[in-house]
Design a protein around this motif. Sequence first.
Motif, mmCIF file in Angstrom:
data_model
loop_
_atom_site.group_PDB
_atom_site.id
_atom_site.type_symbol
_atom_site.label_atom_id
_atom_site.label_comp_id
_atom_site.label_asym_id
_atom_site.label_seq_id
_atom_site.Cartn_x
_atom_site.Cartn_y
_atom_site.Cartn_z
ATOM 1 N N PHE A 31 31.233 30.797 51.571
ATOM 2 C CA PHE A 31 30.989 30.221 50.328
ATOM 3 C C PHE A 31 32.141 30.961 49.239
ATOM 4 C CE2 PHE A 31 28.269 26.398 51.449
ATOM 5 C CZ PHE A 31 29.184 25.902 52.698
ATOM 6 N N LEU A 32 31.728 31.787 48.752
ATOM 7 C CA LEU A 32 32.364 33.124 47.629
ATOM 8 C C LEU A 32 33.303 32.438 47.989
ATOM 9 C CD1 LEU A 32 32.310 33.856 45.111
ATOM 10 C CD2 LEU A 32 31.242 36.403 46.469
ATOM 11 N N VAL A 33 34.004 33.618 49.127
ATOM 12 C CA VAL A 33 34.799 33.652 50.064
ATOM 13 C C VAL A 33 35.923 32.301 50.182
ATOM 14 C CG1 VAL A 33 36.511 34.933 51.143
ATOM 15 C CG2 VAL A 33 34.431 36.365 50.621
ATOM 16 N N LEU A 34 35.496 31.657 50.237
ATOM 17 C CA LEU A 34 35.379 30.587 50.641
ATOM 18 C C LEU A 34 37.158 29.347 48.702
ATOM 19 C CD1 LEU A 34 34.573 28.169 53.897
ATOM 20 C CD2 LEU A 34 36.798 29.546 53.545
ATOM 21 N N ALA A 35 35.637 29.843 48.411
ATOM 22 C CA ALA A 35 36.445 29.277 46.855
ATOM 23 C C ALA A 35 36.926 30.017 45.989
ATOM 24 C CB ALA A 35 35.112 29.212 45.844
ATOM 25 N N VAL A 36 37.111 31.135 46.185
ATOM 26 C CA VAL A 36 38.377 32.248 46.045
ATOM 27 C C VAL A 36 39.589 32.044 46.264
ATOM 28 C CG1 VAL A 36 38.596 34.738 44.948
ATOM 29 C CG2 VAL A 36 36.978 34.240 44.795
ATOM 30 N N LEU A 37 40.129 32.196 47.022
ATOM 31 C CA LEU A 37 41.162 31.270 47.877
ATOM 32 C C LEU A 37 42.016 30.948 47.411
ATOM 33 C CD1 LEU A 37 40.700 31.918 52.021
ATOM 34 C CD2 LEU A 37 41.703 33.349 50.390
ATOM 35 N N PRO A 38 41.328 29.551 47.020
ATOM 36 C CA PRO A 38 42.692 28.647 46.121
ATOM 37 C C PRO A 38 42.776 29.040 44.623
ATOM 38 C CG PRO A 38 40.837 27.260 46.697
ATOM 39 C CD PRO A 38 40.530 28.209 46.750
ATOM 40 N N VAL A 39 41.510 29.730 43.527
ATOM 41 C CA VAL A 39 42.126 30.414 42.798
ATOM 42 C C VAL A 39 43.114 31.345 42.617
ATOM 43 C CG1 VAL A 39 40.883 31.894 41.243
ATOM 44 C CG2 VAL A 39 39.064 29.748 42.172
ATOM 45 N N ALA A 40 43.067 32.353 44.160
ATOM 46 C CA ALA A 40 43.674 33.526 43.571
ATOM 47 C C ALA A 40 45.065 32.671 44.426
ATOM 48 C CB ALA A 40 43.621 34.159 45.732
ATOM 49 N N VAL A 41 45.404 31.650 44.708
ATOM 50 C CA VAL A 41 46.340 30.788 44.965
ATOM 51 C C VAL A 41 47.221 30.763 43.743
ATOM 52 C CG1 VAL A 41 47.672 28.707 46.661
ATOM 53 C CG2 VAL A 41 46.348 30.399 47.709
ATOM 54 N N ILE A 42 45.870 29.888 42.816
ATOM 55 C CA ILE A 42 46.263 29.124 41.569
ATOM 56 C C ILE A 42 46.811 30.667 41.142
ATOM 57 C CG2 ILE A 42 46.021 28.267 39.722
ATOM 58 C CD1 ILE A 42 44.125 26.411 41.652
ATOM 59 N N THR A 47 51.204 33.515 38.366
ATOM 60 C CA THR A 47 52.195 35.117 37.949
ATOM 61 C C THR A 47 53.294 34.765 38.709
ATOM 62 O OG1 THR A 47 49.817 35.703 38.594
ATOM 63 C CG2 THR A 47 51.800 37.171 39.046
ATOM 64 N N TRP A 48 53.998 34.384 39.862
ATOM 65 C CA TRP A 48 54.839 34.157 40.445
ATOM 66 C C TRP A 48 55.728 33.449 39.171
ATOM 67 C CZ3 TRP A 48 58.197 35.295 43.676
ATOM 68 C CH2 TRP A 48 59.313 34.409 43.999
ATOM 69 N N HIS A 49 55.533 32.069 39.128
ATOM 70 C CA HIS A 49 56.347 31.665 37.644
ATOM 71 C C HIS A 49 56.321 32.380 36.275
ATOM 72 C CE1 HIS A 49 56.561 28.111 39.695
ATOM 73 N NE2 HIS A 49 55.345 27.650 39.811
ATOM 74 N N HIS A 50 55.567 32.932 36.130
ATOM 75 C CA HIS A 50 55.709 33.960 34.471
ATOM 76 C C HIS A 50 56.440 35.148 34.921
ATOM 77 C CE1 HIS A 50 54.580 35.785 30.794
ATOM 78 N NE2 HIS A 50 54.251 37.247 31.839
ATOM 79 N N TYR A 51 56.083 35.989 36.136
ATOM 80 C CA TYR A 51 57.206 37.094 36.147
ATOM 81 C C TYR A 51 58.658 36.401 36.174
ATOM 82 C CZ TYR A 51 53.553 39.809 34.936
ATOM 83 O OH TYR A 51 52.841 40.606 35.003
ATOM 84 N N THR A 136 52.985 39.905 42.938
ATOM 85 C CA THR A 136 51.831 38.117 42.979
ATOM 86 C C THR A 136 51.481 38.438 44.500
ATOM 87 O OG1 THR A 136 54.003 37.200 42.129
ATOM 88 C CG2 THR A 136 52.708 36.030 43.600
ATOM 89 N N LEU A 137 51.971 38.703 45.791
ATOM 90 C CA LEU A 137 51.323 39.387 46.784
ATOM 91 C C LEU A 137 49.837 39.340 46.588
ATOM 92 C CD1 LEU A 137 51.131 38.197 49.632
ATOM 93 C CD2 LEU A 137 52.237 40.445 49.889
ATOM 94 N N GLY A 138 50.549 41.100 46.164
ATOM 95 C CA GLY A 138 49.150 42.237 45.527
ATOM 96 C C GLY A 138 47.883 41.635 44.670
ATOM 97 N N LEU A 139 49.111 40.706 44.011
ATOM 98 C CA LEU A 139 47.517 39.876 43.104
ATOM 99 C C LEU A 139 46.616 39.040 43.449
ATOM 100 C CD1 LEU A 139 46.607 39.830 40.070
ATOM 101 C CD2 LEU A 139 47.602 37.600 39.639
#
Length: 187
Positions: A31-42, A47-51, A136-139
């Motif tokens: 569940f921790l890994v699954l919860a982090v996936l949407p956070v990582a996408v957001i 990061t993509w928009h900023h850079y 962005t992908l690396g982050l």
Amino acid sequence: MAARPGLGRERNPLRRRSDRIQGYCALGAVFLVLAVLPVAVIIGLQTWHHYSAISDQELASSHLVTATVVAADPETRLARNYLAEVSWTYPDRVEHSGHLAITQTTQVGDRVPVWVNDSGSMTSAPTTRLSVWLDTLGLGLGLTFAAVLVGLAGYRASRFVLNRRRTHDLEVEWRRFNESRSQGYLN
């Protein structure tokens, strides 16, 4: 008796409390890994928009011009490059000069590309879209990998503690069993 689906609340004498806790720890790690996936996408999208905005601004204020190598100084040799003095004329018709790392094969009089800002001064190359995308992908992958490591470390730590507890309980049970058997034979 066949295994029944559920959360382990049935009274199975072979299923210890520590087994259920270990199962819940594994489930928590997933569940921790699954919860982090949407956070990582957001975070990746932010990061993509900023850079991307920074890259657009750099591209708008940077221009690629052709400079001529005026003097090359082999004494300033770096790994495969050395510093050379270059000069260029920007559209304001003013002669500019600066130092640039060039390859060993570049000679005096050769023309080399140079990035300049709006005033004609030398600047670094603007950030490319590929660089923004890779960052962005690396982050995003880094955040996901960190979550996997935390989940795995938590699970392994809980398993270590639970295994020590199970070993201790087993030793206590064996002692009790051996004591009861030895007392039964002596009587």
